[in-house]
Design an enzyme around this catalytic site. Sequence first.
Site, short mmCIF file in Angstrom:
data_model
loop_
_atom_site.label_atom_id
_atom_site.label_comp_id
_atom_site.label_asym_id
_atom_site.label_seq_id
_atom_site.Cartn_x
_atom_site.Cartn_y
_atom_site.Cartn_z
N LEU A 122 95.99 -39.12 -16.17
CA LEU A 122 95.95 -39.29 -17.62
C LEU A 122 95.00 -38.28 -18.26
O LEU A 122 94.17 -37.68 -17.58
CB LEU A 122 95.50 -40.73 -17.92
N PRO A 123 95.12 -38.11 -19.60
CA PRO A 123 94.33 -37.04 -20.23
C PRO A 123 92.81 -37.21 -20.11
O PRO A 123 92.11 -36.26 -19.79
CB PRO A 123 94.76 -37.10 -21.69
N THR A 151 90.67 -36.13 -14.72
CA THR A 151 89.28 -35.67 -14.82
C THR A 151 88.62 -36.45 -15.95
O THR A 151 89.02 -36.31 -17.11
CB THR A 151 89.22 -34.16 -15.15
N LYS A 207 83.86 -32.29 -8.99
CA LYS A 207 84.77 -31.56 -9.89
C LYS A 207 84.00 -30.84 -11.01
O LYS A 207 84.20 -29.65 -11.26
CB LYS A 207 85.78 -32.56 -10.46
N LYS A 220 86.72 -28.76 -21.82
CA LYS A 220 86.67 -30.20 -21.49
C LYS A 220 85.74 -30.44 -20.30
O LYS A 220 84.86 -31.29 -20.34
CB LYS A 220 88.09 -30.71 -21.16
P1 NAD Z 1 99.07 -34.06 -19.91
O1 NAD Z 1 98.56 -34.33 -21.27
O2 NAD Z 1 100.14 -33.04 -19.69
O3 NAD Z 1 99.61 -35.44 -19.25
C1 NAD Z 1 99.05 -36.70 -19.48
C2 NAD Z 1 100.19 -37.71 -19.56
O4 NAD Z 1 99.63 -39.01 -19.72
C3 NAD Z 1 101.12 -37.47 -20.77
O5 NAD Z 1 102.46 -37.37 -20.32
C4 NAD Z 1 100.89 -38.71 -21.64
O6 NAD Z 1 102.06 -39.14 -22.33
C5 NAD Z 1 100.47 -39.74 -20.60
N1 NAD Z 1 99.72 -40.87 -21.17
C6 NAD Z 1 98.68 -40.86 -22.02
N2 NAD Z 1 98.28 -42.11 -22.30
C7 NAD Z 1 99.09 -42.93 -21.58
C8 NAD Z 1 99.20 -44.33 -21.46
N3 NAD Z 1 98.38 -45.16 -22.12
N4 NAD Z 1 100.16 -44.84 -20.65
C9 NAD Z 1 101.00 -44.02 -19.97
N5 NAD Z 1 100.96 -42.68 -20.06
C10 NAD Z 1 100.02 -42.13 -20.86
O7 NAD Z 1 97.78 -33.70 -19.02
P2 NAD Z 1 97.73 -32.90 -17.61
O8 NAD Z 1 97.62 -31.44 -17.85
O9 NAD Z 1 98.81 -33.42 -16.73
O10 NAD Z 1 96.29 -33.36 -17.09
C11 NAD Z 1 96.06 -34.66 -16.58
C12 NAD Z 1 94.63 -34.73 -16.07
O11 NAD Z 1 94.45 -33.78 -15.03
C13 NAD Z 1 93.56 -34.45 -17.13
O12 NAD Z 1 92.49 -35.33 -16.94
C14 NAD Z 1 93.17 -33.00 -16.83
O13 NAD Z 1 91.83 -32.73 -17.21
C15 NAD Z 1 93.33 -32.95 -15.32
N6 NAD Z 1 93.62 -31.62 -14.77
C16 NAD Z 1 94.58 -30.82 -15.33
C17 NAD Z 1 94.84 -29.57 -14.79
C18 NAD Z 1 95.91 -28.67 -15.37
O14 NAD Z 1 95.99 -27.51 -14.97
N7 NAD Z 1 96.75 -29.15 -16.28
C19 NAD Z 1 94.12 -29.13 -13.67
C20 NAD Z 1 93.17 -29.97 -13.09
C21 NAD Z 1 92.93 -31.21 -13.66
#
Ligand code: NAD
Length: 296
Positions: free
Chosen positions: A65-66, A96, A171, A246
């Site tokens: 999740l975000p 994260t 992390k 972030k």
């Molecule tokens: P994203 O925003 O693409 O995906 C998050 C998903 O969660 C979305 O599809 C959203 O609809 C869903 N969501 C939000 N609230 C919800 C709820 N209450 N119920 C169900 N679904 C819900 O984000 P991401 O890029 O996939 O990143 C996810 C996590 O991974 C973050 O914490 C980010 O910091 C971490 N991260 C991302 C990357 C990257 O390269 N994108 C790398 C390392 C870590």
Amino acid sequence: MTKIAFIGLGNMGSGMCANLAKAGNEVRAFDLSADAIRKAEEAGAKGAPSVGAAVEGAEVVVTMLPAGKHVHQVYFGEDGVTSNAAPGTLFIDCSTIAVEEAREAASKASEAGFTYMDAPVSGGTAAADAGALTFMVGGPDDGFARAKPVLDIMGKNVFHAGAAGNGQVAKIANNMLLGISMIGTCEAFNLAEKLGLDAQTFYDISSTASGQCWSMTSYCPAPGPVPTAPSNRDYQPGFAVAMMLKDLRLALGAAEGAGAETPLGGHARDIYAKLDEDGHAGLDFSGVMKRLKGEI
Ligand code: NAD
């Protein structure tokens, strides 16, 4: 075959969920976006209409999740994971989030009879799709033993960093170092060039000398020496400024709480915050180079 609930099918979660399904697990997937659920179904998961429906009968719950507020809402909010999961279900949160938020989630889950592991990842969407993530895991030994086979499907390195929250500690400390080292690398290449030394020659020397670091050899912010680096495609991410900001904010918040001095971490956060403010949130984090050159 493990019964897994997967919640959060975004940029990262979609590939991770697909890999769990592909490995033969029974995966029930939920996201707020119907489109994301449809894509998960195409990848072999079963779509669920709610968090509760996804979690019912699951042995393991994985969330991606975000931010912390979403994690707390999904686990402990109305009709959330804890009010629907069977006692003893293992929770693995790969998002994260702040160290304190992870520790609070672990203790609330434990009071309710569950084991919660924080398991943030290193590696972007390509690694998520390829099952090549690195997981940094915090939580008890028995939880780690149960989580490892699931994480092994989604990653190539799985580290047990210690007690609850320590995955998040690893992390943010790592990414604070990365932010600082990237800015330092940009400054060094810019300085060399301004003084008449071209990027390739400086790279050849410094990458075998004491300035060598990942930001230089895997992700060189000067175009040329590392062909796969975002600098060669006008700094399209890669790892965006917004993501680095972030993680730096999480690191600085945790440092303040712990009384740890992080002057360069604070400076790095300010540099990325300014880029973000100026409309460059989507630029790769090595795009600091463009700012130093006065191009943005
Ligand atoms: P994203 O925003 O693409 O995906 C998050 C998903 O969660 C979305 O599809 C959203 O609809 C869903 N969501 C939000 N609230 C919800 C709820 N209450 N119920 C169900 N679904 C819900 O984000 P991401 O890029 O996939 O990143 C996810 C996590 O991974 C973050 O914490 C980010 O910091 C971490 N991260 C991302 C990357 C990257 O390269 N994108 C790398 C390392 C870590």
